[in-house]
Design a protein around this motif. Sequence first.
Motif, PDB file in Angstrom:
ATOM      1  N   ALA A  29       0.762  -1.262  -0.043  1.00 34.85           N
ATOM      2  CA  ALA A  29      -0.058  -0.072  -0.021  1.00 34.85           C
ATOM      3  C   ALA A  29       0.972   1.311   0.065  1.00 34.85           C
ATOM      4  O   ALA A  29       0.457   2.106  -0.674  1.00 34.85           O
ATOM      5  CB  ALA A  29      -1.116  -0.003   1.221  1.00 34.85           C
ATOM      6  N   TYR A  30       1.964   1.391   0.840  1.00 36.03           N
ATOM      7  CA  TYR A  30       2.902   2.425   0.817  1.00 36.03           C
ATOM      8  C   TYR A  30       3.280   2.660  -0.480  1.00 36.03           C
ATOM      9  O   TYR A  30       3.647   3.767  -0.884  1.00 36.03           O
ATOM     10  CB  TYR A  30       4.035   2.275   1.905  1.00 36.03           C
ATOM     11  N   LEU A  31       4.006   1.508  -1.424  1.00 37.74           N
ATOM     12  CA  LEU A  31       4.459   1.763  -2.577  1.00 37.74           C
ATOM     13  C   LEU A  31       3.378   2.401  -3.644  1.00 37.74           C
ATOM     14  O   LEU A  31       3.774   3.347  -4.299  1.00 37.74           O
ATOM     15  CB  LEU A  31       4.964   0.189  -3.067  1.00 37.74           C
ATOM     16  N   ILE A  32       2.260   1.822  -3.546  1.00 36.12           N
ATOM     17  CA  ILE A  32       1.187   2.245  -4.643  1.00 36.12           C
ATOM     18  C   ILE A  32       0.935   3.660  -4.135  1.00 36.12           C
ATOM     19  O   ILE A  32       0.692   4.406  -4.889  1.00 36.12           O
ATOM     20  CB  ILE A  32      -0.126   1.384  -4.478  1.00 36.12           C
ATOM     21  N   TYR A  33       0.874   4.093  -2.708  1.00 39.57           N
ATOM     22  CA  TYR A  33       0.592   5.297  -2.410  1.00 39.57           C
ATOM     23  C   TYR A  33       1.655   6.380  -3.003  1.00 39.57           C
ATOM     24  O   TYR A  33       1.401   7.509  -3.591  1.00 39.57           O
ATOM     25  CB  TYR A  33       0.644   5.343  -0.720  1.00 39.57           C
ATOM     26  N   THR A  34       2.854   6.049  -2.830  1.00 38.80           N
ATOM     27  CA  THR A  34       4.020   6.855  -3.160  1.00 38.80           C
ATOM     28  C   THR A  34       3.856   7.086  -4.659  1.00 38.80           C
ATOM     29  O   THR A  34       4.294   7.909  -5.302  1.00 38.80           O
ATOM     30  CB  THR A  34       5.383   5.910  -2.753  1.00 38.80           C
ATOM     31  N   TYR A  35       3.602   5.910  -5.443  1.00 36.79           N
ATOM     32  CA  TYR A  35       3.198   6.172  -6.914  1.00 36.79           C
ATOM     33  C   TYR A  35       2.158   7.128  -7.309  1.00 36.79           C
ATOM     34  O   TYR A  35       2.598   7.956  -8.013  1.00 36.79           O
ATOM     35  CB  TYR A  35       3.179   4.655  -7.602  1.00 36.79           C
ATOM     36  N   VAL A  36       1.108   6.908  -6.506  1.00 43.27           N
ATOM     37  CA  VAL A  36       0.060   7.724  -6.643  1.00 43.27           C
ATOM     38  C   VAL A  36       0.403   9.242  -6.422  1.00 43.27           C
ATOM     39  O   VAL A  36      -0.066  10.456  -7.257  1.00 43.27           O
ATOM     40  CB  VAL A  36      -1.331   7.184  -6.077  1.00 43.27           C
ATOM     41  N   VAL A  37       1.150   9.563  -5.334  1.00 43.35           N
ATOM     42  CA  VAL A  37       1.645  10.969  -4.960  1.00 43.35           C
ATOM     43  C   VAL A  37       2.396  11.485  -5.930  1.00 43.35           C
ATOM     44  O   VAL A  37       2.304  12.637  -6.487  1.00 43.35           O
ATOM     45  CB  VAL A  37       2.006  11.075  -3.468  1.00 43.35           C
ATOM     46  N   VAL A  38       3.328  10.740  -6.383  1.00 44.75           N
ATOM     47  CA  VAL A  38       4.377  11.201  -7.545  1.00 44.75           C
ATOM     48  C   VAL A  38       3.554  11.591  -8.821  1.00 44.75           C
ATOM     49  O   VAL A  38       3.741  12.589  -9.299  1.00 44.75           O
ATOM     50  CB  VAL A  38       5.575  10.228  -7.847  1.00 44.75           C
ATOM     51  N   THR A  39       2.602  10.627  -9.147  1.00 42.99           N
ATOM     52  CA  THR A  39       1.714  10.886 -10.302  1.00 42.99           C
ATOM     53  C   THR A  39       1.137  12.150 -10.262  1.00 42.99           C
ATOM     54  O   THR A  39       0.903  13.034 -11.144  1.00 42.99           O
ATOM     55  CB  THR A  39       0.979   9.799 -10.530  1.00 42.99           C
ATOM     56  N   SER A  67       5.941  12.536 -18.984  1.00 46.17           N
ATOM     57  CA  SER A  67       5.403  11.935 -17.631  1.00 46.17           C
ATOM     58  C   SER A  67       3.908  11.943 -17.679  1.00 46.17           C
ATOM     59  O   SER A  67       3.095  11.239 -17.137  1.00 46.17           O
ATOM     60  CB  SER A  67       6.441  12.460 -16.479  1.00 46.17           C
ATOM     61  N   LEU A  68       3.745  13.441 -17.970  1.00 45.10           N
ATOM     62  CA  LEU A  68       2.126  13.692 -17.891  1.00 45.10           C
ATOM     63  C   LEU A  68       1.465  12.843 -18.824  1.00 45.10           C
ATOM     64  O   LEU A  68       0.405  12.156 -18.623  1.00 45.10           O
ATOM     65  CB  LEU A  68       2.033  15.179 -18.527  1.00 45.10           C
ATOM     66  N   ASP A  69       1.935  12.675 -20.219  1.00 42.96           N
ATOM     67  CA  ASP A  69       1.211  11.785 -21.148  1.00 42.96           C
ATOM     68  C   ASP A  69       0.896  10.389 -20.560  1.00 42.96           C
ATOM     69  O   ASP A  69      -0.092   9.667 -20.710  1.00 42.96           O
ATOM     70  CB  ASP A  69       2.028  11.687 -22.322  1.00 42.96           C
ATOM     71  N   ARG A  70       2.063   9.902 -19.861  1.00 44.16           N
ATOM     72  CA  ARG A  70       1.753   8.321 -19.252  1.00 44.16           C
ATOM     73  C   ARG A  70       0.991   8.553 -18.009  1.00 44.16           C
ATOM     74  O   ARG A  70       0.021   7.343 -17.858  1.00 44.16           O
ATOM     75  CB  ARG A  70       3.174   8.046 -18.543  1.00 44.16           C
ATOM     76  N   ALA A  71       0.987   9.495 -17.274  1.00 43.62           N
ATOM     77  CA  ALA A  71      -0.190   9.360 -16.276  1.00 43.62           C
ATOM     78  C   ALA A  71      -1.573   9.546 -16.583  1.00 43.62           C
ATOM     79  O   ALA A  71      -2.509   9.347 -16.208  1.00 43.62           O
ATOM     80  CB  ALA A  71       0.328  10.660 -15.405  1.00 43.62           C
ATOM     81  N   MET A  72      -1.687  10.432 -17.871  1.00 40.83           N
ATOM     82  CA  MET A  72      -3.101  10.720 -18.441  1.00 40.83           C
ATOM     83  C   MET A  72      -3.646   9.680 -19.399  1.00 40.83           C
ATOM     84  O   MET A  72      -4.746   9.811 -20.081  1.00 40.83           O
ATOM     85  CB  MET A  72      -2.758  12.139 -19.295  1.00 40.83           C
ATOM     86  N   ILE A 105      -9.346  12.233  -9.776  1.00 39.26           N
ATOM     87  CA  ILE A 105      -9.288  10.878  -9.279  1.00 39.26           C
ATOM     88  C   ILE A 105      -8.036  10.103  -8.996  1.00 39.26           C
ATOM     89  O   ILE A 105      -8.169   9.306  -8.000  1.00 39.26           O
ATOM     90  CB  ILE A 105      -9.355   9.895 -11.030  1.00 39.26           C
ATOM     91  N   TYR A 106      -6.876  10.614  -9.180  1.00 40.27           N
ATOM     92  CA  TYR A 106      -5.622  10.223  -8.501  1.00 40.27           C
ATOM     93  C   TYR A 106      -5.663  10.506  -7.237  1.00 40.27           C
ATOM     94  O   TYR A 106      -5.150  10.027  -6.374  1.00 40.27           O
ATOM     95  CB  TYR A 106      -4.550  10.737  -9.311  1.00 40.27           C
TER      96      TYR A 106
END
Length: 134
Positions: A29-39, A67-72, A105-106
């Motif tokens: 959960a911490y790993l996913i949370y970190t990814y979502v916050v960076v995104t 990076s924005l294109d990947r997140a979007m 959403i993120y």
Amino acid sequence: MSSDQAPLSAPRPVHHEGRAVVWGARALAYLIYTYVVVTEVVLVLGFFLLLLGANPDTPFVEWAYRSLDRAMEPFRGIFTSIELGNGANQVEAVLDTSVLFAMVIYGLLAWLIHSGIVWLTRKLERSDWQDRTI
């Protein structure tokens, strides 16, 4: 100690498997949370670069847009972008409402993951407390 005396304390049950699962879930959960916050940070950065009409030829802006294109990727085309005119570099300034939607959403996803981490932490603390009181 003689055979008629009771032991001072009973052996405590140990729940290694359950604790390992909770710790593993918490780490994931911490790993996913970190990814979502960076995104989320990338989305905010990209939103303002688009809004201000940043020059896409500079290396930093190029990286930010990639990076924005990947997140979007899941959100592209949901809403039509609003063109605001040319910026100082003759680059089109854009209000991309899809990026705003993606940020919401993120953000909700980050909040849900954070709530899950808090729940797992409480479960782990409760298990530790029960082990100490038995």
